[in-house]
Design an enzyme around this catalytic site. Structure first.
Site, short mmCIF file in Angstrom:
data_model
loop_
_atom_site.label_atom_id
_atom_site.label_comp_id
_atom_site.label_asym_id
_atom_site.label_seq_id
_atom_site.Cartn_x
_atom_site.Cartn_y
_atom_site.Cartn_z
N ILE A 28 0.83 -1.21 0.00
CA ILE A 28 0.00 0.00 0.00
C ILE A 28 0.86 1.25 0.00
O ILE A 28 0.61 2.20 -0.74
CB ILE A 28 -0.94 0.00 1.23
CG1 ILE A 28 -1.89 -1.19 1.15
CG2 ILE A 28 -1.72 1.30 1.32
CD1 ILE A 28 -2.71 -1.37 2.42
N ALA A 29 1.87 1.28 0.86
CA ALA A 29 2.71 2.48 0.97
C ALA A 29 4.07 2.09 1.51
O ALA A 29 4.24 1.03 2.13
CB ALA A 29 2.05 3.51 1.90
N MET A 33 10.79 4.12 7.48
CA MET A 33 11.06 3.08 8.46
C MET A 33 10.44 1.74 8.12
O MET A 33 10.84 0.71 8.67
CB MET A 33 10.56 3.51 9.84
CG MET A 33 11.30 4.69 10.43
SD MET A 33 10.73 5.06 12.11
CE MET A 33 9.04 5.57 11.78
N THR A 35 7.43 -0.65 5.36
CA THR A 35 6.55 -0.80 4.21
C THR A 35 5.23 -1.37 4.72
O THR A 35 5.22 -2.25 5.58
CB THR A 35 7.17 -1.75 3.17
OG1 THR A 35 8.45 -1.25 2.78
CG2 THR A 35 6.27 -1.86 1.95
N LYS A 51 2.45 -3.71 8.81
CA LYS A 51 3.60 -2.81 8.67
C LYS A 51 4.85 -3.60 8.96
O LYS A 51 5.02 -4.13 10.07
CB LYS A 51 3.46 -1.62 9.62
CG LYS A 51 4.67 -0.70 9.61
CD LYS A 51 4.45 0.53 10.47
CE LYS A 51 3.40 1.40 9.85
NZ LYS A 51 3.42 2.76 10.41
N ASP A 145 4.78 12.86 16.50
CA ASP A 145 4.84 13.09 15.05
C ASP A 145 3.45 13.37 14.50
O ASP A 145 3.00 12.71 13.56
CB ASP A 145 5.48 11.88 14.35
CG ASP A 145 5.91 12.21 12.91
OD1 ASP A 145 6.09 13.41 12.61
OD2 ASP A 145 6.04 11.28 12.10
#
Length: 703
Positions: A28-29, A33, A35, A51, A145
């Site tokens: 997906i993205a 840090m 994928t 992730k 963040d």
């Protein structure tokens, strides 16, 4: 087809089953840090986001320890506004997280598509964002963040915050080296830039920057490089939003400025404090919640937005500090949306051009326009998603005007009603009101300790009815008396429009029984009250004839009564005046003694007392030893009027008569001859006897 998707050693992970449970699907993205893949939990048969951490992080034992600890902390955040973390694990050299899969887009997508957002939409995004951060802050977690890429908007318009815990784990690992600033530089707080330290107030600052960007379409600081932007965070004040977005209410502008103060202690203490101020502001402004637009809602349903971090370390600048900059989502994800939008714009433009040409064309075309061609019919949009409804209205040659309102039955984000109604014949170009459902109202978050007026305003602003019921109020040692403890139903509960929301108030600390202190010394009685959790009030003196004055006889409130802890309890002390013994004292001395004892003295008419000299006290009323009420200290002193008979036996009758006459006594003489010169032989009563005034003394005499 490529065989590398960022997995182990460049080999593809697609189709791999991790930990015997999670099947890896399409990528997906990809970020600095990790994928992120679409995946399937084979045990629960549900779609998930997986992730996979980069090998450089996964190979660090220190990182893995912190990563697992922070993942567990983040998983404990059971909040509707936080992307749920389901699992974390290792499969060989692969370290991964399993999370909720969120269909929709990010706030970054929405800002790119729309530019600056309206005040109503901005507040409707900011409130759930702060609610999620507030839950983390209450649990002792800091996001570190906060940025539009980490704010996800689902296909139902729900706002969720991503990457809790992961940033903290990386921060713990990277900050130890002293050469990385973690986070996206455009949203970093001054303290994160200058010292690397961060707390809840740092998240408040970043959320304030995000709010600024939503309203203006860009962040407050721009520069040629990340170091330039970071420098501005430390050395410049965030400019007012209204300088670039004049329609923003000044109160909202002030709140954003407060959240982005360079001094952390000048900001709201945490996201919950920021949220409380925002909710109160919404109530004061009378703003209803808006439907949150879904970014790229026209994109194919298969495109999803899971959790993904967007940070990477840039090369060291002149100061030797590496600044983390944003890595945006893959542009390939946006292209279908852009193409579809371009196609629609082109189609609408062509329609307008054709209409204009027809209007300026032949008389036959003009006749068509003046006849049926100038009219249009309101399309059927009730129950249709907002963006699709707007397209239908535009395609009909009409202008959509969208408002939002809560609705108990129509799903959120879909059209609840229109004006004019479906099928109405109107002139082309007419504005059509589309009322989009905001869903059922949700009970607002009201922090414990909030004033009742503020809580009532927040409930009213949520289209609900605030209600008070003194019988439902409860004791609470932490919440001041009269302030809000909670609501019924609880915060974030969806209810019907105008439904009652009971605001439960604090009765203060729970009551405790007053201890028995009677018979104790005054000091011991007061100590016992303090140990029982009460304050000691002023001493109370009460007239009591049973015990000595100054004795402790009880408390006010009385023993056993239930009194709120911390309340003042007075010690009740016996009080009385004891009448002193003054019998036989000269009247002046007796009166002085009585006055010194606190009495008001009245001297009664003299009374004969054969045992007390004349002019001396016989006694008092009340009598000696009696206890008298200090509030009524009157006392009567009785004095003797006895006359002491002189000894007249050594003189003659004339001398005796004179002595007795001087004392008010009479003389009776018994003699053959009563000459004054006759000598007194005897007398009765004898000398020294006490007699009543005007008494007669008898004497015998001989010439």
């Amino acid at each position: 087809m490529s065989t590398s998707d960022g997995g182990r050693g460049g080999r593809t992970l697609i189709g791999t089953v991790l930990d015997g449970r999670y099947r890896v699907g399409a990528m997906i993205a990809r970020g600095g840090m990790s994928t992120v893949y679409r995946g399937m939990d084979l045990r629960l048969d549900r779609p998930v986001a997986i992730k996979v951490m980069k090998p450089s992080f996964a190979a660090d034992p220190s990182f893995l320890t912190r990563f697992e600890r922070e993942a567990r902390s983040a998983a404990a955040l059971a909040h509707r506004g936080v992307v749920a973390m389901y699992d974390q694990g290792r499969d060989g050299d692969i370290v991964f997280l399993v999370m909720e899969l969120v269909d929709g887009g990010t706030l970054r997508d929405l800002i790119r598509e729309s530019g600056g957002l309206s005040v109503a939409v901005t507040m409707s995004i900011l409130e759930p964002l702060l609610s999620a951060l507030g839950a983390a802050h209450a649990a002792g977690l800091v996001h570190r963040d906060v940025k539009p890429e980490n704010v996800l908007i689902s296909s139902r318009g729900e706002v969720k915050v991503a990457d809790f815990g992961l940033v903290r784990a990386v921060s713990s690992q990277t900050m130890a080296t002293g050469d990385v600033i973690l986070g996206t530089v455009a949203y970093l707080s001054p303290e994160q830039v200058s010292t690397g330290a961060s707390d809840a107030r740092s998240d408040v600052y970043s959320a304030g920057i995000v709010a600024f960007e939503m309203l203006t379409g860009h962040t407050p600081y721009l520069g040629d490089n990340p170091i330039s932007v970071a420098y501005q965070h430390v050395h410049s004040d965030v400019p007012p939003v209204t300088d670039q977005a004049p329609g923003v209410p000044l109160e909202l502008d002030d709140l954003i400025l407060a959240a982005t103060r360079r001094d952390p202690f000048a900001r709201p203490r945490d996201a919950n404090a920021f949220l409380s101020a925002l909710v109160a502001l919404r109530a004061r402004l009378g703003l209803a919640r808006a439907v949150v637009p879904v970014p790229g809602s026209s994109r194919p349903p298969a495109v999803t937005r899971p959790v993904a971090e967007h940070v990477t370390a840039r090369p060291a600048g002149p100061t030797g500090t590496r600044v983390v900059a944003a890595v945006g989502p893959a542009t390939a994800e946006l292209s279908p949306v852009l193409e579809l939008r371009s196609t629609r714009r082109l189609r609408r433009t062509l329609v307008i051009v054709i209409v204009v040409l027809l209007v300026g064309g032949a008389a036959a075309v003009g006749g068509w326009w003046l006849g049926s061609g100038r009219w249009a019919y309101t399309p059927a949009t009730v129950g249709v998603l907002q963006q699709s409804a707007e397209t239908l209205v535009l395609d009909a040659g009409l202008v959509p005007h969208v408002t939002s309102a809560p609705d108990d039955t129509v799903p959120q984000g879909t059209v609840a009603r229109t004006d004019p109604v479906t099928g109405a014949r109107v002139l082309r170009g007419t504005e059509i009101d589309l009322v989009v459902s905001a869903g059922r109202p949700v009970v607002p978050v009201i922090s414990a300790g909030t004033a009742v007026d503020e809580a009532s305003q927040a409930v009213t602003a949520a289209h609900l009815t605030p209600r008070l019921d003194p019988t439902a109020d409860r004791y609470d040692a932490a919440v001041p008396t009269g302030a809000v403890v909670t609501t019924v139903p609880a915060a974030d509960t969806a209810v019907d429009i105008s439904a009652d929301v009971l605001i439960v108030l604090s009765r203060g600390p729970p009551p405790e029984p007053v201890p028995d202190v009677s018979g104790k010394s005054l000091e011991d009685a007061k100590n016992k009250l303090l140990v029982a959790g009460f304050a000691v009030g002023r001493d109370e003196k009460v007239y009591n004839t049973e015990v000595d004055s100054g004795s402790v006889i009880g408390t006010d409130p009385a023993k056993g009564q239930l009194v709120p802890a911390g309340s003042a309890v007075s010690v009740v002390i016996a009080s009385s005046l004891e009448v002193p013994a003054v019998r036989g004292e000269p009247v002046t001395q007796a009166a002085d003694d009585l006055r010194r004892s606190g009495f008001t003295v009245t001297v009664a008419d003299p009374v004969f007392d054969p045992d007390v000299d004349g002019g001396s006290a016989i006694g008092t009323s009340p009598s000696a030893g009696s206890r008298v009420d200090p509030a009524n200290p009157a006392i009567t002193l009785t004095v003797s009027d006895a006359v002491t008979v002189p000894d007249v036996s050594n003189g003659n009758v004339g001398q005796a008569r004179q002595q007795l006459s001087d004392l008010g006594l009479g003389l009776q003489v018994s003699a053959l001859f009563g000459a004054s010169g006759a000598s007194v032989l005897s007398q009765s009563p004898s000398g020294g006897s006490r007699v009543a005034p005007n008494s007669t003394v008898r004497v015998s005499a001989f010439p």
